[in-house]
Design an enzyme around this catalytic site. Structure first.
Site, PDB file in Angstrom:
ATOM      1  N   LYS A   1     -13.105  21.869  35.480  1.00  0.00           N
ATOM      2  CA  LYS A   1     -11.890  21.911  33.935  1.00  0.00           C
ATOM      3  C   LYS A   1     -10.972  22.206  34.395  1.00  0.00           C
ATOM      4  O   LYS A   1      -9.608  22.100  33.839  1.00  0.00           O
ATOM      5  CB  LYS A   1     -12.925  22.279  33.139  1.00  0.00           C
ATOM      6  CG  LYS A   1     -14.330  22.543  32.661  1.00  0.00           C
ATOM      7  CD  LYS A   1     -13.798  20.767  30.671  1.00  0.00           C
ATOM      8  CE  LYS A   1     -13.780  20.163  32.114  1.00  0.00           C
ATOM      9  NZ  LYS A   1     -14.440  18.968  32.425  1.00  0.00           N
TER      10      LYS A   1
ATOM     11  N   HIS B   1     -17.918  29.708  55.066  1.00  0.00           N
ATOM     12  CA  HIS B   1     -18.142  28.663  56.421  1.00  0.00           C
ATOM     13  C   HIS B   1     -16.641  27.692  56.783  1.00  0.00           C
ATOM     14  O   HIS B   1     -16.632  26.644  56.260  1.00  0.00           O
ATOM     15  CB  HIS B   1     -19.100  27.414  56.549  1.00  0.00           C
ATOM     16  CG  HIS B   1     -20.451  27.861  56.657  1.00  0.00           C
ATOM     17  ND1 HIS B   1     -20.552  28.068  57.744  1.00  0.00           N
ATOM     18  CD2 HIS B   1     -21.466  28.159  56.132  1.00  0.00           C
ATOM     19  CE1 HIS B   1     -21.706  28.932  57.858  1.00  0.00           C
ATOM     20  NE2 HIS B   1     -22.587  28.849  56.544  1.00  0.00           N
TER      21      HIS B   1
ATOM     22  N   ASN C   1      -6.644  -4.610  28.819  1.00  0.00           N
ATOM     23  CA  ASN C   1      -7.411  -3.577  29.061  1.00  0.00           C
ATOM     24  C   ASN C   1      -8.025  -3.877  30.289  1.00  0.00           C
ATOM     25  O   ASN C   1      -9.341  -4.782  29.837  1.00  0.00           O
ATOM     26  CB  ASN C   1      -8.289  -1.957  28.029  1.00  0.00           C
ATOM     27  CG  ASN C   1      -9.084  -1.529  28.946  1.00  0.00           C
ATOM     28  OD1 ASN C   1      -9.870  -1.281  28.198  1.00  0.00           O
ATOM     29  ND2 ASN C   1      -8.607  -0.892  30.244  1.00  0.00           N
ATOM     30  N   GLY C   2      -7.871  -3.373  31.248  1.00  0.00           N
ATOM     31  CA  GLY C   2      -8.791  -3.712  32.752  1.00  0.00           C
ATOM     32  C   GLY C   2      -8.031  -4.163  34.111  1.00  0.00           C
ATOM     33  O   GLY C   2      -6.798  -3.968  34.215  1.00  0.00           O
TER      34      GLY C   2
ATOM     35  N   GLU D   1     -17.948  22.100  38.079  1.00  0.00           N
ATOM     36  CA  GLU D   1     -17.400  21.984  36.868  1.00  0.00           C
ATOM     37  C   GLU D   1     -16.232  22.571  36.182  1.00  0.00           C
ATOM     38  O   GLU D   1     -15.467  22.353  35.755  1.00  0.00           O
ATOM     39  CB  GLU D   1     -18.639  21.773  36.028  1.00  0.00           C
ATOM     40  CG  GLU D   1     -18.185  20.949  34.512  1.00  0.00           C
ATOM     41  CD  GLU D   1     -17.376  20.421  33.883  1.00  0.00           C
ATOM     42  OE1 GLU D   1     -17.594  19.667  35.482  1.00  0.00           O
ATOM     43  OE2 GLU D   1     -17.630  20.103  33.145  1.00  0.00           O
TER      44      GLU D   1
ATOM     45  N   GLU E   1      -8.041  19.541  35.819  1.00  0.00           N
ATOM     46  CA  GLU E   1      -7.820  18.861  35.017  1.00  0.00           C
ATOM     47  C   GLU E   1      -6.813  19.496  33.764  1.00  0.00           C
ATOM     48  O   GLU E   1      -6.259  18.536  33.571  1.00  0.00           O
ATOM     49  CB  GLU E   1      -9.047  18.206  34.677  1.00  0.00           C
ATOM     50  CG  GLU E   1     -10.174  17.725  34.618  1.00  0.00           C
ATOM     51  CD  GLU E   1     -11.161  17.048  33.989  1.00  0.00           C
ATOM     52  OE1 GLU E   1     -11.699  16.495  34.075  1.00  0.00           O
ATOM     53  OE2 GLU E   1     -11.688  18.226  32.902  1.00  0.00           O
TER      54      GLU E   1
HETATM   55  C1  G6P Z   1     -13.314  10.554  33.876  1.00  0.00           C
HETATM   56  C2  G6P Z   1     -12.962  11.725  32.553  1.00  0.00           C
HETATM   57  C3  G6P Z   1     -14.412  12.863  32.891  1.00  0.00           C
HETATM   58  C4  G6P Z   1     -15.303  11.929  32.927  1.00  0.00           C
HETATM   59  C5  G6P Z   1     -15.435  10.694  33.709  1.00  0.00           C
HETATM   60  C6  G6P Z   1     -17.033   9.755  33.865  1.00  0.00           C
HETATM   61  O1  G6P Z   1     -12.700  10.714  34.247  1.00  0.00           O
HETATM   62  O2  G6P Z   1     -12.054  12.152  32.373  1.00  0.00           O
HETATM   63  O3  G6P Z   1     -14.440  13.462  31.508  1.00  0.00           O
HETATM   64  O4  G6P Z   1     -16.431  13.254  33.289  1.00  0.00           O
HETATM   65  O5  G6P Z   1     -14.259   9.653  34.031  1.00  0.00           O
HETATM   66  O6  G6P Z   1     -16.480   9.211  32.617  1.00  0.00           O
HETATM   67  P1  G6P Z   1     -17.718   8.950  32.085  1.00  0.00           P
HETATM   68  O7  G6P Z   1     -17.515   8.118  31.045  1.00  0.00           O
HETATM   69  O8  G6P Z   1     -18.585   7.478  33.020  1.00  0.00           O
HETATM   70  O9  G6P Z   1     -19.098  10.392  31.588  1.00  0.00           O
END
Ligand code: G6P
Length: 611
Positions: free
Chosen positions: A488, A507, A99-100, A484, A491
């Site tokens: 949502k 604008h 992972n990375g 937000e 997403e």
């Molecule tokens: C991803 C997730 C989001 C989240 C963002 C930041 O994009 O899908 O839901 O807000 O990462 O993640 P964190 O864990 O740093 O809040």
């Protein structure tokens, strides 16, 4: 961003690994794979979800007490069977999951190809296992030593697990920049990207640190640095409950987490807020109060939904504590040569505590001498550990990819911080402070009330399920909520949506408004109420469809809007905690009507551990 699992012990490894991968699927789900060791290495991998992998494994012997598994979120190379992990060395005797991102993989790959290594995938990850193979062969050393020397040549981020069919039964893991937790059982060990695959077997965990290697063999865990310095494993006790990572009768994690908010906010307030005693206390903040009092600005850094919580913080701290606030996307902040002073207090906000950009921005701010106060959900996460002090939001594990309860938990902590600072600085009178404490205490019940009245939201969702676009407009405290709400929807339903400050609509976005455009106004009775009424009229005049989130009993906006959703009245500074709830539900139900996979939306991952 990819989930990894490993097991070594006396039990059958396969069921533990499959179950663990399902728990980690929120980190990526475009392909999955497993390697089991029983004399030889057996590799099984497949494009798609963990369930696709599981379904493809039939009639095979899965006898093994040592194995590794991976669920992928593609960075290098498209999602397919070949690019799925585990990857193997040229001789097929070594297997790796990763992972990375390996930043120097191209140059390493070219060198290794010149030495005769044949690569099968397009991934950066495969290069690690070929490098280990090469170093092991040319130095005639143990696997452990070859891994250590290889990691010295690698630039980038990694959490890895390696198996070998050539040496005694052992599991080798290492990390830099990507999380890795080791569960310590009775003569058995579990490895995972987070604690969720581990919790049903043991509460005892060791968090691996950057540049550390774990060697597990003969029922023993040994830690060392990549510089070959021995380390002592520190065993933490996990407090997570198994029920908290299961769906508990809800169809989706997202819906469960939306409904958990009254409880998660109560958990966040527990012991910290006791209004009748005039008590509001955050331990981490009190230890660093001088820093908060002696700085003239706060810098918030975050990504995604957490960045929206940071925007709410801008309103909270400026309004209540009269301190200047800057809100930064972590990814922009770190590449901008920002001005950071020694007395700055930098506040990273992160649900996972693992977001790579946020972590890198923290390191930058730290190197300039700033104080880091982390607001995280996951205890033991990299960001929590990289902060000087902080406050956890105690929302419990958030598994749905679209963040819900973490947002309200973050805003709750930020509101508490602003109130504490406001009182200390004298910008908030004692009596007003007391009123606000009592009001904050009512928020969980008010959220409960909104959740119990979801029918109008379902109807709106059904009406607009086929919309092509959505506009979300809010002012003041509701501006970040508009962002937000739009996020949502994008997403999980893949409908294009934009959030905007309501007054900015004229604008530009106003040009988009016609009879097909649903416009969600977050128009509660607050300081900006009269102004937003004018904005609603502007949308109506252009035949836009108005969906208004209003304060209970508000007749005026109700009369001028096609659709309204009522929420209980509260103080302006706590409105985001209520007004976001209908928007979470709206996006959830629209996605359900559209047949979308709510918990695992396409292309996304919950924890973004790559930059
Ligand atoms: C991803 C997730 C989001 C989240 C963002 C930041 O994009 O899908 O839901 O807000 O990462 O993640 P964190 O864990 O740093 O809040």
């Amino acid at each position: 961003m990819c989930g990894i699992v490993g097991y070594i012990g006396k039990r059958e490894a396969y069921p533990i690994i499959i179950k663990g991968l399902k728990r980690l699927e929120y980190r990526g789900y475009d392909s999955a794979g497993i390697a089991l060791l029983n004399g030889d290495l057996k590799i099984m991998k497949k494009k798609g979800k963990v369930s696709d992998l599981e379904a493809s494994i039939t009639g095979e012997s899965l006898d093994s007490t040592l194995g590794i598994g991976h669920t992928r979120w593609a960075t290098h190379g498209e999602p397919n069977d070949v690019n799925a992990h585990p990857h193997t060395s040229s001789d097929g005797k070594l297997a790796i999951i990763h992972n990375g991102i390996i930043e120097n993989y191209q140059s390493l790959k070219t060198e290794l190809e010149q030495k005769g290594h044949k690569f099968k995938s397009e991934t950066d990850s495969e290069v690690i296992i070929h490098l280990v193979e090469e170093i092991k062969k040319s130095n005639n050393c143990s696997l452990e030593e070859a891994v250590r020397l290889s990691l010295q040549e690698i630039v980038g981020a990694y959490a890895i697990c390696i198996l070998s069919s050539d040496e005694d039964k052992q599991l080798i893991a290492a990390r830099k920049g990507s999380p890795l937790v080791i569960g310590v059982g009775d003569g058995e060990f579990f490895i995972a990207s987070d604690a969720t695959p581990i919790i049903e077997y043991t509460n005892n965990v060791v968090y691996l640190d950057d540049y550390e290697i774990a060697i597990i063999k003969n029922g023993k865990l040994t830690l060392k640095s990549i510089e070959d310095v021995a380390k002592t494993p520190f065993v933490h006790t996990l407090e997570m409950e198994l029920e908290s990572i299961e769906k508990g009768g809800f169809e989706h994690f997202m819906l469960k987490e939306i409904h958990e908010q009254p409880k998660s906010i109560r958990d966040c307030l527990r012991g910290r807020l006791i209004p009748k005693d005039n008590h509001l206390f955050l331990n981490g903040m009190s230890q660093y109060m001088n820093k908060f009092l002696n700085t003239d600005r706060l810098i918030f850094i975050a990504c995604g939904t957490s960045w929206h919580a940071a925007l709410v913080a801008e309103y909270l701290f400026e309004d209540i504590a009269r301190i200047s606030v800057e809100v930064e996307y972590a990814s922009e902040f770190r590449y901008r040569n920002p001005v950071i002073r020694e007395n700055d207090v930098v506040i990273p906000i992160s649900q996972s505590g693992e977001t790579a950009d946020t972590l890198a921005a923290i390191e930058l701010a730290k190197s300039k001498g700033a104080t880091i106060f982390g607001v995280c959900n996951v205890v033991g996460s990299s960001i929590a550990r990289a902060s000087h002090a902080g406050a956890f939001i105690h929302a419990g594990p958030e598994i749905g990819v679209a963040s819900t309860k973490a947002f309200t938990g973050q805003v709750t902590v930020l509101a508490m911080m602003a109130l504490i600072l406001g009182l200390k600085k004298g910008t908030l009178s004692e009596s007003r402070y007391r009123e606000l404490l009592f009001e904050l205490d009512t928020i969980p019940d008010k959220i409960q009330k909104i959740l119990e009245n979801a029918e109008p939201i379902k109807r709106i969702a059904s009406t607009f399920q086929s919309a092509k676009n959505f506009l979300y407009l809010g002012r003041g405290y509701n501006f970040p909520v508009a962002l937000e709400g739009a996020l949502k929807l994008k997403e999980i339903s893949y409908i294009h949506a934009e959030g905007y400050p309501a007054a900015e609509m004229k604008h530009g976005p106003i040009a988009l408004i016609d009879e097909d455009m649903p416009v969600v106004f977050i128009s509660t009775k607050d300081a900006t109420y009269d102004k937003i009424i004018s904005n609603i009229q502007e949308v109506k005049a252009r035949k836009g469809k108005v969906i208004a989130i209003v304060t209970e009993g508000d007749k005026d906006i109700q009369n001028m809007s096609e659709y309204t959703v009522q929420i209980p009245k509260t103080e302006d500074c706590f409105i985001p905690l209520l007004s976001v709830i209908p928007l979470q539900l709206l996006s959830y139900y629209i996605a359900i009507y559209r047949g979308c996979n709510v918990d695992q939306p396409r292309n996304l991952a919950k924890s973004v551990t790559v930059e």
